[in-house]
Motif scaffolding. Sequence first.
Motif, PDB file in Angstrom:
ATOM      1  N   GLN A 169       0.822  -1.208   0.000  1.00 24.71           N
ATOM      2  CA  GLN A 169       0.000   0.000   0.000  1.00 24.71           C
ATOM      3  C   GLN A 169       0.856   1.257   0.000  1.00 24.71           C
ATOM      4  OE1 GLN A 169      -3.182   0.453   2.704  1.00 24.71           O
ATOM      5  NE2 GLN A 169      -4.352  -1.277   1.920  1.00 24.71           N
ATOM      6  N   LEU A 170       1.909   1.246   0.796  1.00 20.43           N
ATOM      7  CA  LEU A 170       2.785   2.412   0.857  1.00 20.43           C
ATOM      8  C   LEU A 170       3.467   2.645  -0.483  1.00 20.43           C
ATOM      9  CD1 LEU A 170       3.897   4.607   2.698  1.00 20.43           C
ATOM     10  CD2 LEU A 170       5.709   3.057   3.381  1.00 20.43           C
ATOM     11  N   SER A 171       3.903   1.577  -1.140  1.00 20.48           N
ATOM     12  CA  SER A 171       4.582   1.716  -2.436  1.00 20.48           C
ATOM     13  C   SER A 171       3.636   2.306  -3.477  1.00 20.48           C
ATOM     14  CB  SER A 171       5.103   0.353  -2.899  1.00 20.48           C
ATOM     15  OG  SER A 171       6.052  -0.165  -1.994  1.00 20.48           O
ATOM     16  N   TRP A 172       2.426   1.759  -3.574  1.00 19.82           N
ATOM     17  CA  TRP A 172       1.497   2.257  -4.585  1.00 19.82           C
ATOM     18  C   TRP A 172       1.078   3.698  -4.300  1.00 19.82           C
ATOM     19  CZ3 TRP A 172       1.148   0.366  -9.119  1.00 19.82           C
ATOM     20  CH2 TRP A 172       1.327  -0.998  -9.352  1.00 19.82           C
ATOM     21  N   ARG A 173       0.898   4.031  -3.047  1.00 24.42           N
ATOM     22  CA  ARG A 173       0.517   5.418  -2.731  1.00 24.42           C
ATOM     23  C   ARG A 173       1.655   6.388  -3.011  1.00 24.42           C
ATOM     24  NH1 ARG A 173      -3.095   4.692   2.842  1.00 24.42           N
ATOM     25  NH2 ARG A 173      -4.701   3.372   1.890  1.00 24.42           N
ATOM     26  N   LEU A 174       2.878   5.953  -2.760  1.00 24.42           N
ATOM     27  CA  LEU A 174       4.010   6.815  -3.091  1.00 24.42           C
ATOM     28  C   LEU A 174       4.126   7.010  -4.593  1.00 24.42           C
ATOM     29  CD1 LEU A 174       6.771   5.588  -0.601  1.00 24.42           C
ATOM     30  CD2 LEU A 174       5.623   7.799  -0.622  1.00 24.42           C
ATOM     31  N   VAL A 175       3.922   5.937  -5.363  1.00 28.07           N
ATOM     32  CA  VAL A 175       3.980   6.061  -6.822  1.00 28.07           C
ATOM     33  C   VAL A 175       2.880   6.993  -7.323  1.00 28.07           C
ATOM     34  CG1 VAL A 175       3.669   4.802  -8.981  1.00 28.07           C
ATOM     35  CG2 VAL A 175       5.111   3.848  -7.194  1.00 28.07           C
ATOM     36  N   ALA A 176       1.669   6.874  -6.775  1.00 20.74           N
ATOM     37  CA  ALA A 176       0.578   7.766  -7.180  1.00 20.74           C
ATOM     38  C   ALA A 176       0.901   9.216  -6.836  1.00 20.74           C
ATOM     39  CB  ALA A 176      -0.731   7.328  -6.504  1.00 20.74           C
ATOM     40  N   MET A 177       1.467   9.435  -5.662  1.00 23.88           N
ATOM     41  CA  MET A 177       1.833  10.796  -5.280  1.00 23.88           C
ATOM     42  C   MET A 177       2.941  11.339  -6.182  1.00 23.88           C
ATOM     43  SD  MET A 177       3.221  12.183  -1.599  1.00 23.88           S
ATOM     44  CE  MET A 177       4.802  11.367  -1.839  1.00 23.88           C
ATOM     45  N   GLN A 178       3.925  10.492  -6.522  1.00 24.88           N
ATOM     46  CA  GLN A 178       4.993  10.922  -7.410  1.00 24.88           C
ATOM     47  C   GLN A 178       4.456  11.267  -8.793  1.00 24.88           C
ATOM     48  OE1 GLN A 178       7.571   7.563  -7.187  1.00 24.88           O
ATOM     49  NE2 GLN A 178       8.434   8.112  -5.212  1.00 24.88           N
ATOM     50  N   ALA A 179       3.523  10.454  -9.304  1.00 31.88           N
ATOM     51  CA  ALA A 179       2.934  10.749 -10.613  1.00 31.88           C
ATOM     52  C   ALA A 179       2.195  12.082 -10.597  1.00 31.88           C
ATOM     53  CB  ALA A 179       1.984   9.620 -11.021  1.00 31.88           C
ATOM     54  N   LEU A 180       1.437  12.332  -9.514  1.00 30.17           N
ATOM     55  CA  LEU A 180       0.715  13.595  -9.415  1.00 30.17           C
ATOM     56  C   LEU A 180       1.676  14.772  -9.331  1.00 30.17           C
ATOM     57  CD1 LEU A 180      -1.956  15.099  -9.068  1.00 30.17           C
ATOM     58  CD2 LEU A 180      -1.807  14.676  -6.620  1.00 30.17           C
ATOM     59  N   LEU A 181       2.701  14.650  -8.497  1.00 28.73           N
ATOM     60  CA  LEU A 181       3.676  15.745  -8.369  1.00 28.73           C
ATOM     61  C   LEU A 181       4.420  15.978  -9.675  1.00 28.73           C
ATOM     62  CD1 LEU A 181       5.162  15.015  -4.817  1.00 28.73           C
ATOM     63  CD2 LEU A 181       3.556  16.812  -5.470  1.00 28.73           C
ATOM     64  N   LEU A 182       4.754  14.875 -10.384  1.00 29.54           N
ATOM     65  CA  LEU A 182       5.463  15.025 -11.650  1.00 29.54           C
ATOM     66  C   LEU A 182       4.590  15.707 -12.689  1.00 29.54           C
ATOM     67  CD1 LEU A 182       8.095  14.413 -13.128  1.00 29.54           C
ATOM     68  CD2 LEU A 182       7.145  12.204 -13.783  1.00 29.54           C
ATOM     69  N   ALA A 183       3.304  15.322 -12.748  1.00 31.72           N
ATOM     70  CA  ALA A 183       2.397  15.976 -13.698  1.00 31.72           C
ATOM     71  C   ALA A 183       2.247  17.462 -13.371  1.00 31.72           C
ATOM     72  CB  ALA A 183       1.038  15.281 -13.663  1.00 31.72           C
ATOM     73  N   MET A 184       2.107  17.804 -12.095  1.00 30.53           N
ATOM     74  CA  MET A 184       1.996  19.216 -11.715  1.00 30.53           C
ATOM     75  C   MET A 184       3.275  19.969 -12.049  1.00 30.53           C
ATOM     76  SD  MET A 184       0.052  18.780  -8.027  1.00 30.53           S
ATOM     77  CE  MET A 184       0.188  20.539  -7.702  1.00 30.53           C
ATOM     78  N   LEU A 185       4.435  19.336 -11.848  1.00 31.85           N
ATOM     79  CA  LEU A 185       5.704  19.988 -12.167  1.00 31.85           C
ATOM     80  C   LEU A 185       5.820  20.261 -13.659  1.00 31.85           C
ATOM     81  CD1 LEU A 185       8.497  20.935 -11.241  1.00 31.85           C
ATOM     82  CD2 LEU A 185       9.298  18.589 -11.533  1.00 31.85           C
ATOM     83  N   ILE A 186       5.401  19.275 -14.487  1.00 28.72           N
ATOM     84  CA  ILE A 186       5.478  19.474 -15.939  1.00 28.72           C
ATOM     85  C   ILE A 186       4.545  20.593 -16.377  1.00 28.72           C
ATOM     86  CG2 ILE A 186       4.950  18.375 -18.141  1.00 28.72           C
ATOM     87  CD1 ILE A 186       5.993  15.790 -17.001  1.00 28.72           C
ATOM     88  N   LEU A 187       3.318  20.625 -15.811  1.00 32.17           N
ATOM     89  CA  LEU A 187       2.388  21.697 -16.161  1.00 32.17           C
ATOM     90  C   LEU A 187       2.934  23.059 -15.764  1.00 32.17           C
ATOM     91  CD1 LEU A 187      -1.037  20.069 -15.194  1.00 32.17           C
ATOM     92  CD2 LEU A 187      -0.105  20.428 -17.479  1.00 32.17           C
ATOM     93  N   CYS A 188       3.534  23.137 -14.576  1.00 33.24           N
ATOM     94  CA  CYS A 188       4.132  24.414 -14.151  1.00 33.24           C
ATOM     95  C   CYS A 188       5.294  24.800 -15.047  1.00 33.24           C
ATOM     96  CB  CYS A 188       4.592  24.309 -12.698  1.00 33.24           C
ATOM     97  SG  CYS A 188       3.239  24.141 -11.508  1.00 33.24           S
ATOM     98  N   LEU A 189       6.098  23.828 -15.438  1.00 38.49           N
ATOM     99  CA  LEU A 189       7.239  24.115 -16.302  1.00 38.49           C
ATOM    100  C   LEU A 189       6.786  24.586 -17.678  1.00 38.49           C
ATOM    101  CD1 LEU A 189      10.294  24.031 -16.710  1.00 38.49           C
ATOM    102  CD2 LEU A 189      10.071  21.640 -17.399  1.00 38.49           C
TER     103      LEU A 189
END
Length: 459
Positions: free
Chosen positions: A13-33
């Motif tokens: 559960q921790l691994s999948w939630r971390l991956v989901a959080m990383q995907a969300l943060l990465l998408a937000m970072l790309i949009l900001c960039l």
Amino acid sequence: MSEQAEHYCLRSQLSWRLVAMQALLLAMLILCLIGALCATGFLIVPRDEDHVIDIVQRAVARDPQGDLVLRPTAELKQLRDNTPDLWFLVRDRQGHSLAEGTVPPEFSGIGGALDQISQARLGWQMFEDDPRKPPARMKRVTSDAGPVQVLTATQGPMSSAKTALATTFAFLAVALPGLLLMAAATFVATPMVVRRAFAGIDTTADEARRIDFRQRGSRLSADHLPLEVAPLVTAINDALKRLDDGYSRHQRFVADAAHELRTPIAILNTRLESLPPGPEKTRLLEDSARLATLAEQLLDIQRFDQCRNPYGRVDLVAVARNVAADLAPLAIAAGYELSLDAAIERVETLGDRAALERALTNLVQNAIQHGGRRGTIMIHVGSAATIDVIDEGDGIPQDERARIFDPFYRLAPLDRGAGLGLNMVREIARLHGGHVSVLDGPKGGACFRLTLPPAPFVS
């Protein structure tokens, strides 16, 4: 509560939630960039020169002399009206060309140099050139005038489909590799981190497995535990303390009740002895003996649970003689013969003499109660520190032999016994490092065998 608890894997559960959080943060970072690059002019969006090239491609034709011309299509008219700085250059491989608008000088002379190239994007280099330099797009297309080369820098409106497709490709090209790399690192690192963080829980779980209900004061260690788990261990220790306190109060109550029962039972025995002989007197004496035994067993629960008496060398033959002498009148009154047999003159073990006498007394009283009131009750002391109590009753069924040693278990539901005697024998045997078992008697009855460790030989 469900019959089976639903467990989950914390690492998963921790691994999948971390991956989901990383995907969300990465998408937000790309949009900001992308937004920052668009705001500063370093990103060429929405850059869709193909829109202009498509309109020119449908408008290009040839006149009777073979020169390139533009038909006055509605699309071309709308493009001219909406784009004041429109320019494009059309040429074929025969050298015919046409142009509209002001063609930048750096692109006007390219001409046949790109005849062998089907398409290209020309312009400035990000972070090294001035983004205000005019970019251009060259593409070879097939029109009504045949294959022609169209060069333009005018950007038309990008369709929503093209925008979504371009965004998808940008995400797959930039974000997906990074996300896959972070996901792989997460699935490798998370189990290691969780295992190290919860290493103390395994130690605490081992301590919990070793807790014995006979031991008081057992507590779980809270060392090397995460702060999130420490309150659970503290709550368990508090519960163990409450159980210890309740057990101590229970022991004190049982001991006090047993002590209070001793006096009236002794008075009752005295009065029963004065009655004239008869079957009724025998039954009353048996009942009184059971009451006295029950009181002693209640005291033994506290006495032998602590087992603080120092062990010494005990002669099992002497123990058997004393018990036989004490219970012979009761056995004879119940219709039995009581005999004692020893393999050798002296058989020693290390233990508490009073406790061993109590264990053997319980076995003989059990034989008196369940032996069918007939035949002989035999006490046999073996040379290997064993004591057998054999009766000629109905015996113990095979499927009941393991359960009869449980506390308060009675073979017959209407049995007047308390169900503590055989359990007490097992506990005394355990405290002495031995065990008690049930065998078939030689004449069909039951044979209870108390096995103890022999005392070491002393020269």
